[in-house]
Design a protein around this motif. Structure first.
Motif, PDB file in Angstrom:
ATOM      1  N   GLY A   1      20.932   6.117   6.045  1.00 23.74           N
ATOM      2  CA  GLY A   1      20.029   6.057   4.885  1.00 23.74           C
ATOM      3  C   GLY A   1      20.742   5.700   3.585  1.00 23.74           C
ATOM      4  O   GLY A   1      21.821   5.098   3.597  1.00 23.74           O
ATOM      5  N   GLY A   2      20.125   6.051   2.477  1.00 26.08           N
ATOM      6  CA  GLY A   2      20.722   5.784   1.161  1.00 26.08           C
ATOM      7  C   GLY A   2      20.027   4.627   0.463  1.00 26.08           C
ATOM      8  O   GLY A   2      19.360   3.795   1.087  1.00 26.08           O
ATOM      9  N   LEU A   3      20.213   4.578  -0.844  1.00 26.09           N
ATOM     10  CA  LEU A   3      19.518   3.570  -1.647  1.00 26.09           C
ATOM     11  C   LEU A   3      20.056   2.146  -1.424  1.00 26.09           C
ATOM     12  O   LEU A   3      19.252   1.224  -1.230  1.00 26.09           O
ATOM     13  CB  LEU A   3      19.595   3.946  -3.131  1.00 26.09           C
ATOM     14  N   PRO A   4      21.383   1.951  -1.411  1.00 23.84           N
ATOM     15  CA  PRO A   4      21.858   0.576  -1.177  1.00 23.84           C
ATOM     16  C   PRO A   4      21.377   0.049   0.169  1.00 23.84           C
ATOM     17  O   PRO A   4      20.963  -1.107   0.288  1.00 23.84           O
ATOM     18  CB  PRO A   4      23.394   0.711  -1.164  1.00 23.84           C
TER      19      PRO A   4
ATOM     20  N   PHE B   1       0.865  -1.183   0.000  1.00 29.33           N
ATOM     21  CA  PHE B   1       0.000   0.000   0.000  1.00 29.33           C
ATOM     22  C   PHE B   1       0.899   1.229   0.000  1.00 29.33           C
ATOM     23  O   PHE B   1       1.719   1.392   0.897  1.00 29.33           O
ATOM     24  CB  PHE B   1      -0.922   0.002   1.226  1.00 29.33           C
ATOM     25  N   GLU B   2       0.739   2.049  -1.010  1.00 28.37           N
ATOM     26  CA  GLU B   2       1.599   3.231  -1.171  1.00 28.37           C
ATOM     27  C   GLU B   2       0.706   4.464  -1.290  1.00 28.37           C
ATOM     28  O   GLU B   2      -0.200   4.495  -2.114  1.00 28.37           O
ATOM     29  CB  GLU B   2       2.484   3.051  -2.413  1.00 28.37           C
ATOM     30  N   MET B   3       0.997   5.484  -0.482  1.00 28.39           N
ATOM     31  CA  MET B   3       0.095   6.645  -0.496  1.00 28.39           C
ATOM     32  C   MET B   3       0.245   7.524  -1.741  1.00 28.39           C
ATOM     33  O   MET B   3      -0.678   8.198  -2.151  1.00 28.39           O
ATOM     34  CB  MET B   3       0.284   7.470   0.776  1.00 28.39           C
TER      35      MET B   3
ATOM     36  N   GLY C   1      13.932  -0.058   5.969  1.00 29.62           N
ATOM     37  CA  GLY C   1      14.095   1.257   5.368  1.00 29.62           C
ATOM     38  C   GLY C   1      14.960   2.167   6.213  1.00 29.62           C
ATOM     39  O   GLY C   1      15.540   1.752   7.221  1.00 29.62           O
ATOM     40  N   GLN C   2      15.018   3.433   5.807  1.00 32.91           N
ATOM     41  CA  GLN C   2      16.029   4.323   6.368  1.00 32.91           C
ATOM     42  C   GLN C   2      15.816   4.650   7.847  1.00 32.91           C
ATOM     43  O   GLN C   2      16.739   5.102   8.507  1.00 32.91           O
ATOM     44  CB  GLN C   2      16.120   5.603   5.554  1.00 32.91           C
ATOM     45  N   TRP C   3      14.619   4.352   8.402  1.00 30.41           N
ATOM     46  CA  TRP C   3      14.405   4.675   9.814  1.00 30.41           C
ATOM     47  C   TRP C   3      14.898   3.573  10.733  1.00 30.41           C
ATOM     48  O   TRP C   3      14.899   3.741  11.955  1.00 30.41           O
ATOM     49  CB  TRP C   3      12.936   5.044  10.073  1.00 30.41           C
TER      50      TRP C   3
ATOM     51  N   ILE D   1      19.192  10.893  -6.844  1.00 31.04           N
ATOM     52  CA  ILE D   1      20.501  10.248  -6.996  1.00 31.04           C
ATOM     53  C   ILE D   1      21.649  11.199  -7.393  1.00 31.04           C
ATOM     54  O   ILE D   1      21.558  11.919  -8.372  1.00 31.04           O
ATOM     55  CB  ILE D   1      20.421   9.052  -7.996  1.00 31.04           C
ATOM     56  N   HIS D   2      22.694  11.157  -6.596  1.00 30.59           N
ATOM     57  CA  HIS D   2      23.947  11.827  -6.933  1.00 30.59           C
ATOM     58  C   HIS D   2      24.982  10.756  -7.255  1.00 30.59           C
ATOM     59  O   HIS D   2      25.703  10.855  -8.224  1.00 30.59           O
ATOM     60  CB  HIS D   2      24.441  12.687  -5.773  1.00 30.59           C
ATOM     61  N   TRP D   3      25.046   9.740  -6.371  1.00 33.08           N
ATOM     62  CA  TRP D   3      25.961   8.622  -6.622  1.00 33.08           C
ATOM     63  C   TRP D   3      25.315   7.343  -6.101  1.00 33.08           C
ATOM     64  O   TRP D   3      24.613   7.348  -5.101  1.00 33.08           O
ATOM     65  CB  TRP D   3      27.336   8.852  -6.004  1.00 33.08           C
TER      66      TRP D   3
HETATM   67  C1  LIG Z   1      17.902  15.176  -2.415  1.00 31.58           C
HETATM   68  C2  LIG Z   1      18.258  13.758  -2.084  1.00 31.58           C
HETATM   69  C3  LIG Z   1      19.468  13.233  -2.520  1.00 31.58           C
HETATM   70  C4  LIG Z   1      19.801  11.914  -2.220  1.00 31.58           C
HETATM   71  N1  LIG Z   1      20.934  11.401  -2.760  1.00 31.58           N
HETATM   72  C5  LIG Z   1      21.204  10.092  -2.611  1.00 31.58           C
HETATM   73  C6  LIG Z   1      22.292   9.502  -3.301  1.00 31.58           C
HETATM   74  O1  LIG Z   1      22.992  10.148  -4.064  1.00 31.58           O
HETATM   75  N2  LIG Z   1      22.548   8.181  -3.091  1.00 31.58           N
HETATM   76  C7  LIG Z   1      21.784   7.419  -2.266  1.00 31.58           C
HETATM   77  O2  LIG Z   1      22.071   6.222  -2.133  1.00 31.58           O
HETATM   78  N3  LIG Z   1      20.735   7.954  -1.606  1.00 31.58           N
HETATM   79  C8  LIG Z   1      20.418   9.270  -1.754  1.00 31.58           C
HETATM   80  N4  LIG Z   1      19.341   9.815  -1.116  1.00 31.58           N
HETATM   81  C9  LIG Z   1      18.668   9.050  -0.047  1.00 31.58           C
HETATM   82  C10 LIG Z   1      17.674   8.013  -0.532  1.00 31.58           C
HETATM   83  O3  LIG Z   1      16.807   8.571  -1.471  1.00 31.58           O
HETATM   84  C11 LIG Z   1      16.857   7.505   0.665  1.00 31.58           C
HETATM   85  O4  LIG Z   1      17.677   7.201   1.763  1.00 31.58           O
HETATM   86  C12 LIG Z   1      16.079   6.231   0.279  1.00 31.58           C
HETATM   87  O5  LIG Z   1      15.363   6.449  -0.921  1.00 31.58           O
HETATM   88  C13 LIG Z   1      15.113   5.850   1.405  1.00 31.58           C
HETATM   89  O6  LIG Z   1      14.303   4.771   1.003  1.00 31.58           O
HETATM   90  P1  LIG Z   1      13.180   4.165   1.942  1.00 31.58           P
HETATM   91  O7  LIG Z   1      12.463   3.144   1.144  1.00 31.58           O
HETATM   92  O8  LIG Z   1      13.780   3.775   3.231  1.00 31.58           O
HETATM   93  O9  LIG Z   1      12.209   5.388   2.295  1.00 31.58           O
HETATM   94  P2  LIG Z   1      11.225   6.261   1.386  1.00 31.58           P
HETATM   95  O10 LIG Z   1      11.828   6.489   0.059  1.00 31.58           O
HETATM   96  O11 LIG Z   1      10.850   7.436   2.202  1.00 31.58           O
HETATM   97  O12 LIG Z   1       9.965   5.330   1.164  1.00 31.58           O
HETATM   98  C14 LIG Z   1       8.881   5.290   2.061  1.00 31.58           C
HETATM   99  C15 LIG Z   1       7.612   5.114   1.261  1.00 31.58           C
HETATM  100  O13 LIG Z   1       6.533   4.936   2.166  1.00 31.58           O
HETATM  101  C16 LIG Z   1       5.412   5.673   1.684  1.00 31.58           C
HETATM  102  N5  LIG Z   1       4.531   5.967   2.820  1.00 31.58           N
HETATM  103  C17 LIG Z   1       4.808   6.756   3.895  1.00 31.58           C
HETATM  104  N6  LIG Z   1       3.744   6.777   4.750  1.00 31.58           N
HETATM  105  C18 LIG Z   1       2.800   5.985   4.198  1.00 31.58           C
HETATM  106  C19 LIG Z   1       1.483   5.611   4.597  1.00 31.58           C
HETATM  107  N7  LIG Z   1       0.936   6.058   5.730  1.00 31.58           N
HETATM  108  N8  LIG Z   1       0.778   4.796   3.787  1.00 31.58           N
HETATM  109  C20 LIG Z   1       1.298   4.328   2.618  1.00 31.58           C
HETATM  110  N9  LIG Z   1       2.538   4.667   2.190  1.00 31.58           N
HETATM  111  C21 LIG Z   1       3.287   5.475   2.970  1.00 31.58           C
HETATM  112  C22 LIG Z   1       6.027   6.919   1.083  1.00 31.58           C
HETATM  113  O14 LIG Z   1       5.161   7.555   0.187  1.00 31.58           O
HETATM  114  C23 LIG Z   1       7.284   6.332   0.410  1.00 31.58           C
HETATM  115  O15 LIG Z   1       7.002   5.915  -0.902  1.00 31.58           O
HETATM  116  C24 LIG Z   1      18.951  11.116  -1.423  1.00 31.58           C
HETATM  117  C25 LIG Z   1      17.733  11.642  -1.000  1.00 31.58           C
HETATM  118  C26 LIG Z   1      17.371  12.935  -1.340  1.00 31.58           C
HETATM  119  C27 LIG Z   1      16.032  13.453  -0.944  1.00 31.58           C
END
Ligand SMILES: Cc1cc2nc3c(=O)[nH]c(=O)nc-3n(C[C@H](O)[C@H](O)[C@H](O)COP(=O)(O)OP(=O)(O)OC[C@H]3O[C@@H](n4cnc5c(N)ncnc54)[C@H](O)[C@@H]3O)c2cc1C
Length: 505
Positions: free
Chosen positions: A477-480, A35-37, A470-472, A59-61
């Motif tokens: 944090g970060g994509l990998p 479920f994605e908002m 996820g990142q919390w 994404i930067h790197w």
């Molecule tokens: C400007 C910027 C530059 C960055 N540069 C880099 C980089 O160069 N390299 C790198 O590795 N990382 C980078 N990052 C970090 C990276 O994007 C994040 O750390 C990573 O995407 C986090 O992924 P996640 O899945 O943990 O969280 P999120 O991407 O936050 O995913 C959480 C998801 O949950 C959904 N959600 C939240 N609440 C609810 C709810 N109540 N109901 C349903 N859905 C909900 C949200 O909509 C979201 O889609 C960057 C981030 C930013 C903003």
């Protein structure tokens, strides 16, 4: 499909972590629905289109971009590596001072060292400390499944010996913040750049690692930027049988007898499953979806004590010109302003600009996208947002002020601007739900750096059949990390169920 275990899961959030959890769950025979908002995959890894320009929001790197790296295996598993064109740039960042002196942070460590020594010979001692710190991190890479057996063994031994030989050095770097380390430099520009290039409170260790990845050409930029990667993840997830419900915000996690049994959406509809995974914002999950009924002191500590990546003002600017004379760089370009100027809630002395001259696919031919990232205060924008008109005006003013400053460094640019789009912490809040608009979760500081050795737990004490990724739950944090977080979780769920975790390439 393996039906020998209770196999249904609901995943909250289709960011990288949620999609990765869904992908690895699919590989191991679990049935999942997300479920994605928002109405798109990727969460923070996103981009948006304005007037023919694509503003990349992430994404930067990409660590693990080299096919020789062990981390690249994960990108292959989740379907991101395939067909992706990566470019490795020579410069990490270009920093100028008021007099036009230019300091270049090269990706290659020898070039970086030489450049810094030429720039400030008086800082030889801390410069060598810095570059030797990077060299220490160069061997860090896990073996790849594509390595031959002897090669894998060799890499494993190299990795082990790196930890044994450098344990105390690594500890030392973890305990120094960027701010403290920068204070050792005499040259004011070098000091300022090292302090501000990352986050001053961040542990230096991670800057060293990033430069090591850059040196190894293992932190390249994927052409096309963020959204194509998120779409590739979504495709991989669906191909493995997963389903995504977009535009569905989860309000509550349903609990019966201290077991998570499903979710209630904000529209009141309920869905049940044998497990619930939240890959959404940690604060919302623990304190709102679960009403702070589960967890303990340890769970709450980060939310009370740990610092966050600052929320940001993120300006996307489309200009009708190219920047052929500006070298390509991973993280951009920074210049000193003639006069300090108040933009948003704070007075700024320099501007950090990312010029996307390395990715022409983001703009029409002959044109370029720039982004400007400014740290800001969440409460300031939250308050302002209560008055929609004042908020709109402030965003407009912010855009105008940024262009005025760019004009100082790129005369004539004002007339070339065709698009400007301002995202604030409220934008990040609205589209991703991340706590206080933080764009990468927890900072890793000397105080919490032990999480590197002992990862945060992915469950909540007292609540069964419930998990987080996820990142919390992955500081830094970060994509990998998001991908590995989903993978780590499914591996432990497989263990719970007595299933041998497997991946499908
Ligand atoms: C400007 C910027 C530059 C960055 N540069 C880099 C980089 O160069 N390299 C790198 O590795 N990382 C980078 N990052 C970090 C990276 O994007 C994040 O750390 C990573 O995407 C986090 O992924 P996640 O899945 O943990 O969280 P999120 O991407 O936050 O995913 C959480 C998801 O949950 C959904 N959600 C939240 N609440 C609810 C709810 N109540 N109901 C349903 N859905 C909900 C949200 O909509 C979201 O889609 C960057 C981030 C930013 C903003």
């Amino acid at each position: 499909m393996n039906n020998s275990h209770d196999d249904s899961m609901i995943i909250i959030g289709a960011g990288f972590a949620g999609l990765a959890a869904g992908i690895y769950a699919g590989m191991n025979g679990y049935r999942t629905q997300i479920f994605e908002m928002h109405d798109k995959p990727g969460g923070l890894c996103t981009s948006w289109k304005r007037k023919g320009y694509t503003i990349d929001g992430c994404i930067h790197w990409l660590v693990g971009s080299s096919s020789k790296s062990g981390m690249h295996d994960f990108w292959e598993e989740v379907g991101i590596a395939q067909g992706r064109k990566i470019i490795d740039m020579e410069e990490y960042m270009h920093v100028e001072d008021a007099s036009g002196r230019t300091l270049v942070f090269y990706c290659n460590v020898d070039r970086l060292e030489k450049g810094l020594l030429d720039f400030s010979p008086q800082d030889e001692k801390p410069i060598r400390e810095f570059t030797n710190g990077i060299r220490m991190c160069l061997p860090f890479d896990q073996p790849s499944k594509h390595d031959s057996f002897p090669n894998r063994l060799y890499k494993q031994m190299k990795l082990g010996s790196m930890f044994i030989r450098n344990g105390s050095q690594m500890q030392k770097w973890m305990k120094i913040t960027c701010e403290d380390f920068s204070a050792r430099f005499k040259d004011p520009l070098l000091r300022e750049a090292l302090r501000e290039m990352w986050v001053p409170e961040f542990s230096m260790f991670f800057m060293l690692f990033t430069f090591a990845y850059l040196h190894n050409k293992n932190a390249g930029y994927p052409l096309g930027g963020s959204m194509p990667m998120s779409e590739a993840l979504e495709k991989r997830y669906k191909d493995l049988g997963g389903s995504i419900n977009y535009g569905k915000s989860v309000g509550k996690i349903l609990v019966e007898g201290n077991r998570a049994v499903g979710v209630r959406l904000s529209d009141g509809t309920e869905y049940r499953s044998s497990r619930v995974i939240s890959a959404a914002d940690g604060y919302t999950t623990i304190f709102r979806m679960l009403d702070n009924r589960y967890g303990d002191e340890k769970t709450r500590e980060p939310y009370e004590k740990w610092p966050l990546f600052y929320p940001i003002i993120y300006a996307g600017i489309g200009v009708n010109r190219t920047f052929d004379d500006v070298p390509l760089s991973v993280s951009g370009f920074s210049f000193h302003l003639k006069n300090p100027v108040e933009i948003g809630d704070a007075v700024r002395k320099r501007l950090w600009v990312h010029i996307y001259n390395h990715d022409p696919s983001l703009s029409p031919p002959g044109k370029t996208v720039l982004t400007v990232m400014l740290e800001t205060n969440y409460d300031y924008w939250k308050k302002l947002h209560e008055d929609k008109e004042a908020y709109r005006r402030k965003k407009e003013e912010t855009g105008r002020l940024i262009i005025d400053q760019l004009e100082q460094r790129f005369p004539g640019i004002t007339a070339q601007v065709e698009m400007i789009d301002i995202a604030t912490p409220m934008t990040f809040d609205r589209y991703t739900g991340n706590w206080k608009g933080s764009f990468e979760g927890w900072l890793i500081t000397p105080e919490n750096s032990s999480v590197i050795m002992k990862p945060m737990i992915q469950t909540l004490p007292g609540l069964q059949q419930f998990y987080m990724c996820g990142q919390w739950v992955e500081p830094g944090g970060g994509l990998p990390t998001a991908i590995m977080s989903g993978r780590r979780l499914i591996k432990s769920i497989c263990k719970e169920d007595g299933i041998k975790f497997k991946t499908i390439s």
